[in-house]
Write an enzyme that holds these catalytic residues in place. Structure first.
Site, PDB file in Angstrom:
ATOM      1  N   GLY A 289      -5.764   4.395  20.297  1.00 57.43           N
ATOM      2  CA  GLY A 289      -5.423   5.540  19.842  1.00 57.43           C
ATOM      3  C   GLY A 289      -6.079   5.959  18.291  1.00 57.43           C
ATOM      4  O   GLY A 289      -6.388   5.070  17.697  1.00 57.43           O
ATOM      5  N   GLY A 290      -5.841   7.150  18.296  1.00 54.79           N
ATOM      6  CA  GLY A 290      -6.411   7.724  16.958  1.00 54.79           C
ATOM      7  C   GLY A 290      -5.247   7.415  15.834  1.00 54.79           C
ATOM      8  O   GLY A 290      -4.221   6.839  16.067  1.00 54.79           O
ATOM      9  N   GLY A 294       0.842   7.255  17.449  1.00 56.99           N
ATOM     10  CA  GLY A 294       1.877   6.763  17.891  1.00 56.99           C
ATOM     11  C   GLY A 294       1.562   5.248  18.598  1.00 56.99           C
ATOM     12  O   GLY A 294       2.326   4.779  19.472  1.00 56.99           O
ATOM     13  N   THR A 314      -2.684  -7.334  10.089  1.00 54.36           N
ATOM     14  CA  THR A 314      -3.956  -7.643   9.501  1.00 54.36           C
ATOM     15  C   THR A 314      -4.474  -7.012   8.258  1.00 54.36           C
ATOM     16  O   THR A 314      -5.285  -7.232   8.019  1.00 54.36           O
ATOM     17  CB  THR A 314      -4.864  -7.600  10.647  1.00 54.36           C
ATOM     18  OG1 THR A 314      -4.973  -5.903  11.076  1.00 54.36           O
ATOM     19  CG2 THR A 314      -4.585  -8.341  11.943  1.00 54.36           C
ATOM     20  N   HIS A 332       6.301   0.472   8.320  1.00 57.46           N
ATOM     21  CA  HIS A 332       6.194  -0.491   9.657  1.00 57.46           C
ATOM     22  C   HIS A 332       7.148  -1.442   9.541  1.00 57.46           C
ATOM     23  O   HIS A 332       7.725  -1.787  10.686  1.00 57.46           O
ATOM     24  CB  HIS A 332       4.696  -0.972   9.451  1.00 57.46           C
ATOM     25  CG  HIS A 332       3.748  -0.181  10.203  1.00 57.46           C
ATOM     26  ND1 HIS A 332       2.946  -0.313  11.398  1.00 57.46           N
ATOM     27  CD2 HIS A 332       2.979   0.854   9.842  1.00 57.46           C
ATOM     28  CE1 HIS A 332       2.225   0.284  11.686  1.00 57.46           C
ATOM     29  NE2 HIS A 332       2.148   1.362  10.665  1.00 57.46           N
ATOM     30  N   ARG A 333       7.305  -2.160   8.418  1.00 59.19           N
ATOM     31  CA  ARG A 333       8.441  -3.275   8.365  1.00 59.19           C
ATOM     32  C   ARG A 333       9.725  -2.706   8.851  1.00 59.19           C
ATOM     33  O   ARG A 333      10.355  -3.625   9.445  1.00 59.19           O
ATOM     34  CB  ARG A 333       8.263  -3.797   6.925  1.00 59.19           C
ATOM     35  CG  ARG A 333       7.100  -4.635   6.620  1.00 59.19           C
ATOM     36  CD  ARG A 333       7.162  -4.912   4.982  1.00 59.19           C
ATOM     37  NE  ARG A 333       5.990  -5.820   4.661  1.00 59.19           N
ATOM     38  CZ  ARG A 333       5.678  -6.206   3.624  1.00 59.19           C
ATOM     39  NH1 ARG A 333       6.662  -5.566   2.168  1.00 59.19           N
ATOM     40  NH2 ARG A 333       4.776  -6.765   3.150  1.00 59.19           N
ATOM     41  N   ARG A 336      10.543  -2.872  12.507  1.00 58.55           N
ATOM     42  CA  ARG A 336      10.701  -4.173  13.289  1.00 58.55           C
ATOM     43  C   ARG A 336      12.017  -4.579  13.460  1.00 58.55           C
ATOM     44  O   ARG A 336      12.902  -4.647  12.326  1.00 58.55           O
ATOM     45  CB  ARG A 336       9.742  -5.182  12.460  1.00 58.55           C
ATOM     46  CG  ARG A 336       8.335  -4.644  12.381  1.00 58.55           C
ATOM     47  CD  ARG A 336       7.540  -5.637  11.571  1.00 58.55           C
ATOM     48  NE  ARG A 336       6.162  -4.956  11.182  1.00 58.55           N
ATOM     49  CZ  ARG A 336       5.756  -5.497  10.115  1.00 58.55           C
ATOM     50  NH1 ARG A 336       5.965  -6.680   9.217  1.00 58.55           N
ATOM     51  NH2 ARG A 336       4.516  -4.776   9.809  1.00 58.55           N
TER      52      ARG A 336
END
Length: 464
Positions: A289-290, A294, A314, A332-333, A336
């Site tokens: 995806g761009g 999403g 990464t 992001h964390r 999760r």
């Protein structure tokens, strides 16, 4: 085997909401999908919840409630508890015994609708599951056990063992299950679980309900205690218009081994998996995806029912002065689940090790940053070096990564950017990155069982 008829699979306001013109409601109406308030009928004998729509729902499904001998109530909210039908039952001359069980505040209103000579027995159970024998109460051949739920009002979930020994868990309304509930359902290996999933993609609702973030986590908890097994049919119910359209919802649930059905569908309890085929995650999945499409969210959703995921970030680490990047990482964390572990590395050695070591699912996010780091390590950004040792060093790292991907010893989902659809980059280094990431994506896709493309938050299956 027993038959479970889904009289209603909607939330309090149903789906579509009759006053709403959102895309979800308009789409449901266009597809002819009208979901009433949640209720279910087991073998025509045991009614699970009885809101105002349940009696008519039975008639629309081609049956009646004349044979009902047991009414199990979850809580007192009016979409689940409507006492008027016991009066209608007496008008029809039904003299068979009827047992009504549920929390005290749900059972009490039935007294006002029951005559002194009516064969109706009211049984109150405590919301924590006490007030009834630990092994449950047997009524009309069905053993009914109260299980504590989590809601803003006293609520019980119902564990029902049918005369043939098959088992059902009716789990609506509830938020994340209390520990007492997990203890009570541990090892039950249900044949069918009806688990509420009210709020879909609305995650800040602040209510005692589940959504598409918490639903898979509850599935993982139920699996961890042996309540849900490989042969359990898990059906999402109590659905609202905060969910995506049914075809998309079905695909997302299928990734977790769950199903969604229309009102009026009959399920066999005790026959093992049936209905729509589940969509188990293959060994290798690539999500493309761009930017801000999403894609990472979709990849996380594919594994949301697993509490033991290893997240390979990464991006590595950047200096604390890069505040904007730190905010991205924190976002992001924060998404999760607490049980996921994180490894931060853009190195090929660590990536190969994780891919080729058996273990829980691996989420690699993302190949774009791994590609950038590999080009960095090769010193490839200087054009005059590329055709010599830099290209050779980079290609060697790519070959190692692809070999490990093909030999993956665990389920793995990798995320990568699609950068080849825009204008041609103005610089040589930009063109190099575009070309090499495109080649890497194509090679990984060729070795993957499933490839998903995410555009504006919507998912298109390209393979698998």
């Amino acid at each position: 085997m027993s038959e479970l008829l889904l009289l209603g699979t909607g939330s309090a306001d149903g789906w579509p909401n009759p006053f709403c013109r959102c895309a979800s409601c308009l789409g449901a109406r266009a597809r002819g999908e009208v979901r009433g308030q949640s209720a279910a009928l087991l073998d025509g004998v045991l009614l699970l919840d009885c809101g105002p729509e349940a009696p008519r729902a039975a008639l629309r499904a081609g049956t009646d409630l004349a044979g009902v001998q047991v009414l199990l109530l979850t809580h007192s909210h009016p979409d689940h508890t409507s006492p008027a039908p016991v009066l209608w039952r007496s008008w029809a001359g039904r003299r068979e015994p009827l047992v009504v069980m549920g929390p005290a505040d749900a059972v009490a209103p039935f007294a006002d609708w029951t005559g002194p000579d009516d064969p109706v027995r009211l049984v109150a159970v405590e919301p924590d599951g006490s007030g009834a024998p630990d092994e449950g109460t047997e009524v009309a051949g069905y053993r009914c056990r109260a299980v504590p739920g989590a809601h803003e009002t006293p609520v019980v979930l119902w564990d029902v063992t049918c005369p043939d020994g098959s088992r059902l868990l009716y789990a609506t309304d509830t938020g994340p299950l209390p520990e007492a509930a997990l203890e009570r359902v541990a090892g039950r290996a249900y044949d069918v679980v009806l688990l509420e999933e009210t709020f879909g993609d609305l995650h800040d609702h602040g209510t005692g309900h589940l959504d598409l973030t918490t639903f898979p986590r509850e599935l993982d908890r139920l699996r961890s205690v042996g309540a849900v097994t490989a042969s359990t049919r898990v059906v999402a119910t109590h659905l609202s218009h905060h969910n995506p359209p049914t075809p998309e919802l079905a695909a997302r649930l299928a990734a977790w081994g769950a199903e969604v059905h229309r009102d009026g569908v009959a399920l066999t309890v005790g026959a093992g998996p049936g209905g729509p085929a589940v969509d188990p995650l293959p060994r290798r999945t690539l999500v493309l995806g761009g930017a801000r499409s999403g894609k990472s969210t979709h990849a996380e959703r594919l594994l949301a029912d697993r509490g033991d995921v290893v997240y390979l970030a990464t991006a590595g680490t950047r200096g604390p002065a890069d505040e904007e990047w730190q905010r991205r990482v924190a976002l992001h964390r924060g998404r999760r689940p607490a049980g996921w572990s994180t490894v931060e590395s853009s190195g090929t050695d660590e990536t190969v090790r994780l891919l080729t070591t058996p273990g829980p699912p691996l989420l690699l996010d993302c190949l774009s940053l791994w590609c950038t780091a590999a080009l960095d390590r090769a010193g490839a950004w200087e054009q005059e070096r590329w055709a010599g040792e830099a290209e050779h060093a980079y290609r060697a790292e790519v070959d190692r990564l692809l070999a490990a991907w093909r030999d993956a010893r665990r389920p793995v989902v990798a995320v990568s950017n699609e950068v080849g659809s825009g204008v041609v980059p103005a610089t040589w280094s930009g063109r190099l990155f575009r070309d090499e990431l495109g080649r890497l994506n194509a090679a990984v896709a060729a070795a993957s069982e499933r490839v998903d493309w995410v555009v504006a938050g919507t998912v298109q299956r390209l393979r698998g």
